[in-house]
Design a protein around this motif. Structure first.
Motif, short mmCIF file in Angstrom:
data_model
loop_
_atom_site.label_atom_id
_atom_site.label_comp_id
_atom_site.label_asym_id
_atom_site.label_seq_id
_atom_site.Cartn_x
_atom_site.Cartn_y
_atom_site.Cartn_z
N ALA A 1 7.61 1.76 -6.80
CA ALA A 1 7.75 0.48 -6.09
C ALA A 1 7.50 0.70 -4.60
O ALA A 1 7.76 1.79 -4.06
CB ALA A 1 9.14 -0.09 -6.32
N PRO A 2 6.99 -0.31 -3.90
CA PRO A 2 6.72 -0.14 -2.46
C PRO A 2 8.01 0.00 -1.67
O PRO A 2 9.10 -0.40 -2.12
CB PRO A 2 5.99 -1.44 -2.10
CG PRO A 2 6.41 -2.43 -3.12
CD PRO A 2 6.62 -1.66 -4.38
N VAL A 3 7.88 0.60 -0.50
CA VAL A 3 9.01 0.78 0.40
C VAL A 3 8.65 0.22 1.77
O VAL A 3 7.48 -0.01 2.08
CB VAL A 3 9.39 2.28 0.53
CG1 VAL A 3 9.86 2.82 -0.82
CG2 VAL A 3 8.21 3.10 1.03
N ALA B 1 0.82 -1.23 0.00
CA ALA B 1 0.00 0.00 0.00
C ALA B 1 0.84 1.26 0.00
O ALA B 1 0.31 2.35 -0.26
CB ALA B 1 -0.93 0.00 1.20
N THR B 2 2.15 1.16 0.26
CA THR B 2 2.98 2.37 0.24
C THR B 2 3.07 2.96 -1.16
O THR B 2 3.26 4.17 -1.32
CB THR B 2 4.39 2.10 0.79
OG1 THR B 2 5.03 1.08 -0.01
CG2 THR B 2 4.33 1.65 2.25
N SER B 3 2.93 2.14 -2.20
CA SER B 3 2.94 2.67 -3.58
C SER B 3 1.78 3.63 -3.78
O SER B 3 1.94 4.73 -4.34
CB SER B 3 2.87 1.53 -4.59
OG SER B 3 3.99 0.69 -4.50
N GLN B 4 0.60 3.22 -3.35
CA GLN B 4 -0.58 4.07 -3.47
C GLN B 4 -0.44 5.33 -2.64
O GLN B 4 -0.79 6.43 -3.09
CB GLN B 4 -1.80 3.27 -3.01
CG GLN B 4 -3.12 3.99 -3.15
CD GLN B 4 -4.28 3.04 -2.94
OE1 GLN B 4 -4.86 2.54 -3.88
NE2 GLN B 4 -4.60 2.77 -1.69
N ALA B 5 0.10 5.20 -1.43
CA ALA B 5 0.29 6.38 -0.58
C ALA B 5 1.25 7.37 -1.22
O ALA B 5 1.02 8.59 -1.19
CB ALA B 5 0.80 5.94 0.79
N GLU C 1 10.40 8.59 6.50
CA GLU C 1 11.44 9.52 6.08
C GLU C 1 11.11 10.19 4.75
O GLU C 1 11.88 10.99 4.24
CB GLU C 1 12.79 8.80 5.97
CG GLU C 1 13.30 8.29 7.32
CD GLU C 1 14.67 7.66 7.21
OE1 GLU C 1 15.22 7.61 6.08
OE2 GLU C 1 15.20 7.21 8.24
N ILE C 2 9.94 9.85 4.20
CA ILE C 2 9.55 10.39 2.89
C ILE C 2 8.55 11.52 3.02
O ILE C 2 8.62 12.52 2.32
CB ILE C 2 8.98 9.26 2.01
CG1 ILE C 2 10.08 8.21 1.74
CG2 ILE C 2 8.41 9.81 0.71
CD1 ILE C 2 9.60 7.01 0.98
N TRP C 3 7.61 11.40 3.97
CA TRP C 3 6.60 12.44 4.12
C TRP C 3 6.74 13.17 5.44
O TRP C 3 7.34 12.67 6.40
CB TRP C 3 5.19 11.88 3.96
CG TRP C 3 4.80 10.73 4.87
CD1 TRP C 3 5.41 10.31 6.02
CD2 TRP C 3 3.71 9.83 4.65
NE1 TRP C 3 4.77 9.23 6.56
CE2 TRP C 3 3.71 8.91 5.74
CE3 TRP C 3 2.73 9.73 3.69
CZ2 TRP C 3 2.76 7.89 5.85
CZ3 TRP C 3 1.79 8.71 3.79
CH2 TRP C 3 1.81 7.81 4.87
N THR C 4 6.20 14.38 5.48
CA THR C 4 6.15 15.15 6.73
C THR C 4 4.93 14.72 7.52
O THR C 4 4.01 14.10 6.97
CB THR C 4 6.06 16.65 6.43
OG1 THR C 4 4.77 16.92 5.85
CG2 THR C 4 7.17 17.11 5.49
N PRO C 5 4.86 15.04 8.80
CA PRO C 5 3.66 14.71 9.57
C PRO C 5 2.39 15.30 8.97
O PRO C 5 1.33 14.65 8.99
CB PRO C 5 3.96 15.30 10.96
CG PRO C 5 5.45 15.28 11.06
CD PRO C 5 5.93 15.59 9.68
N GLN C 6 2.47 16.51 8.42
CA GLN C 6 1.29 17.14 7.81
C GLN C 6 0.87 16.38 6.54
O GLN C 6 -0.32 16.14 6.31
CB GLN C 6 1.58 18.60 7.47
CG GLN C 6 1.81 19.50 8.68
CD GLN C 6 3.20 19.35 9.28
OE1 GLN C 6 4.11 18.77 8.67
NE2 GLN C 6 3.39 19.91 10.48
#
Length: 349
Positions: free
Chosen positions: A276-278, A256-260, A283-288
């Motif tokens: 590709a999924p991770v 589901a990380t690919s979709q996110a 470490e990729i997105w901010t809390p917001q």
């Protein structure tokens, strides 16, 4: 009437029916994966549709999006014809055609042609959003175009091409198209299409797979204001859900990380191919950004078969949906097939 011209069934059961009691359908965005091509994407869509047909899914819909590097279904009518031509029984349609982008006559002719080629298998789902940014919308319409406010008038014109009062009253005619019984669905993520589909007695599909906030109020509007028509005697609501099933909860969450990441790129206004999924997004997105993505994808069922069954039956209890249409943006095609196969097994067991 228990079954009308749209082929929709109304079982005499309560809203709290199990997953096995309702139809499941697929909304495919024909994802172009990182390093892949549009040709691979469309071939994968056809392969998925063939498997879905064998697994008992009711519909296979493709969505209209433009200027999106990760979506291959921009020429939606063409893609529908490709999938319908490669399958035999599953219904194939649009989820949806963005009517403000098109002449109603052109859509009537295109879907009239599809229904002529694949009789009894074509659905026409319509939306009033552009399916693109404003610059792309202007390129599509070659001018200021429509902001969606004239959607009811465009819809009226489209329906008249299919069913004119009399052929002699129509100076412009849709051939093929005229006289064909092509189910029209209204799609939406707000109350506008809910109220319009209720007033016209049409089936309604809510885009809760990316805009869940207004789902329950829209369903209430639709059901509370529904007017029986020659098409439907009762309201029929289809609800969009993101579903990713794997053998374990951990593997499904990873897929589901690919979709996110795809939604994260949209938030950042940098749409791209499906990644590709991770192992982790922290470490990729901010809390917001995390909060925004999780809110948009809040109507999801992700996990092992048991986890997904529990979540989907909660959704059915909450919404009383007559049908679920499932989206699953999964990078690896084999994993995507496995997800839909596991979901079909859940319904059938």
């Amino acid at each position: 009437m228990s079954e009308l011209s749209y082929g929709l069934h109304f079982p005499n059961v309560s809203d709290n029916r199990p997953l096995s009691a309702i139809p499941l359908s697929i909304l495919d965005l024909a994802p172009i994966t990182a390093g892949g091509t549009a040709a691979q994407s469309l071939n994968n869509s056809l392969d998925l549709a063939r498997h879905a047909e064998a697994w008992g899914y009711k519909r296979f819909w493709l969505a209209e999006h433009h200027s999106m590097p990760g979506i291959a279904s921009s020429a939606t009518s063409v893609a529908i014809g490709y999938v319908a031509g490669g399958t035999s029984t599953i219904r194939v349609g649009s989820g949806g055609i963005m009517l403000p982008n098109h002449s109603p006559l052109v859509i009537a002719e295109q879907f009239g042609t599809l229904e002529t080629l694949y009789p009894g298998r074509i659905d026409l789902g319509l939306g009033r959003a552009p399916g693109s940014d404003q610059l792309t919308a202007q390129a599509l319409r070659r001018g200021p175009g429509s902001d969606g406010q004239d959607f009811p008038e465009r819809l009226r014109e489209l329906r008249e091409y299919f069913h004119p009062v009399s052929s002699s009253s129509m100076r412009v005619r849709a051939i093929p198209g005229e006289g064909l019984n092509i189910p029209i669905w209204l799609l939406g993520s707000s109350g506008f299409s809910a109220q319009l589909s209720a007033a016209l007695g049409l089936p309604f599909s809510f885009a809760s797979h990316f805009a869940p906030d207004y789902l329950l109020p829209a369903l209430d509007l639709y059901r509370g204001h529904f007017q029986p028509s020659v098409h439907l005697e009762k309201p029929y609501a289809m609800v969009g859900v993101n579903v990713i099933v794997a053998d374990t909860d951990a593997e499904a969450r990873r897929l589901a990380t690919s979709q996110a990441m795809q939604f994260l790129n949209l938030i950042r206004r940098r749409p791209g191919q499906l990644s590709a999924p991770v192992d982790s997004l922290e470490e990729i997105w901010t809390p917001q950004e995390k909060a925004l993505v999780q809110r948009q994808l809040g109507f999801s069922a992700i996990g092992s078969p048991d986890t997904v069954r529990t979540r989907l039956e909660e959704i059915l209890q909450e919404t009383g949906a007559d049908e679920l249409i499932v989206a699953g943006q999964i990078y690896d095609h084999k994993a995507r097939l496995h997800s839909y196969e596991l979901l079909a097994e859940l319904k059938n067991n």
